[in-house]
Design an enzyme around this catalytic site. Sequence first.
Site, mmCIF file in Angstrom:
data_model
loop_
_atom_site.group_PDB
_atom_site.id
_atom_site.type_symbol
_atom_site.label_atom_id
_atom_site.label_comp_id
_atom_site.label_asym_id
_atom_site.label_seq_id
_atom_site.Cartn_x
_atom_site.Cartn_y
_atom_site.Cartn_z
ATOM 1 N N THR A 100 0.846 -1.183 0.000
ATOM 2 C CA THR A 100 0.000 0.000 0.000
ATOM 3 C C THR A 100 0.885 1.238 0.000
ATOM 4 O O THR A 100 2.094 1.155 0.188
ATOM 5 C CB THR A 100 -0.911 0.047 1.245
ATOM 6 N N ALA A 121 3.659 -1.110 4.768
ATOM 7 C CA ALA A 121 3.049 0.132 5.250
ATOM 8 C C ALA A 121 4.088 1.236 5.151
ATOM 9 O O ALA A 121 5.185 1.120 5.702
ATOM 10 C CB ALA A 121 2.575 -0.039 6.693
ATOM 11 N N VAL A 166 7.937 -2.261 6.922
ATOM 12 C CA VAL A 166 7.981 -0.801 6.830
ATOM 13 C C VAL A 166 8.538 -0.384 5.471
ATOM 14 O O VAL A 166 9.644 -0.777 5.085
ATOM 15 C CB VAL A 166 8.841 -0.198 7.953
ATOM 16 N N LYS A 167 7.764 0.409 4.775
ATOM 17 C CA LYS A 167 8.110 0.844 3.428
ATOM 18 C C LYS A 167 8.777 2.216 3.508
ATOM 19 O O LYS A 167 8.194 3.174 4.024
ATOM 20 C CB LYS A 167 6.840 0.914 2.583
ATOM 21 N N VAL A 168 10.005 2.301 2.989
ATOM 22 C CA VAL A 168 10.840 3.497 3.114
ATOM 23 C C VAL A 168 11.356 3.894 1.733
ATOM 24 O O VAL A 168 11.804 3.024 0.972
ATOM 25 C CB VAL A 168 12.034 3.223 4.060
#
Length: 218
Positions: A27, A60, A86-88
Amino acid sequence: MNFFIDTANLDQIKEAQDLGILDGVTTNPSLMAKEGIKGAKNITQHYVDICNIVDGDVSAEVIATDYEGMISEGEELAALHPQIVVKVPCTKNGIKAVKYLSTKGIRTNCTLIFSVGQALLAAKAGATYVSPFVGRLDDICTDGIVLIRQIADMFNYYAFDTQVLAASVRHTMHIIQCVEAGAHVATCPLSAIVGLLNHPLTDKGLEQFLADYNKLNG
C-alpha cells in the site's frame, strides 16, 4: 514467484485472498487516499484490517522524509502487527533508516527504486525487499524489466538475502516478464492477477467438453 496485491481496497484484498494465491499486500498514501482513508488513526487501523485478512507481509509506508521521522514512524508501524513491513523511500535518509530498522529486527521494503545502484545500497543496508518500478520506467521509454533482471542477477551473484519486489506492474505480460527476469515478488492490481487465467483455448476446450457431455446425456 510470490503475488502481492497493490491496493488498499479491502474487498479486492479479500477476493485475492479467496483465490488462494495471495502472499501479501503493498500500500501507499495514494492508495489509502483513493479509498477515502483519512487521518492517522484511521490509516493505522486500516493497516491492521488488511493484516487480519491476509497471511503474508503487508507493506506500510512512512510519510516522513527526515531520518528521525522515518525511524519514529517505522517503529510505530512495525508495532501495529507482526506482518507489517515498513516501506521506506530510497533516499539518503531512507537508506540510513533501513539500516537502523534492520538492526532492530524490523523488516523493510525500500521503495522508489529506479537503478541498480539504488538497489545495491538498499540491500547492503539490510532491506528485506527492494521495489523497482517497472511501469514508471516504461513510461519514460526505459525498459523496467531489464532493471528487474539486472537487480536479480546482482543479488544472486553476491548472495544478498534481499528480495526483488517488482512494483508498478500493470498487466499480465508484465507479470510473465517479471517471472522470466527472476523477480521474487510481483505486486499487481487484482485485474492483472486474474488476467493470468484468461486463455481462449481454455474457454474453447471447456465449451467443447460441456457440449460433448450434453450430447452423451441428452
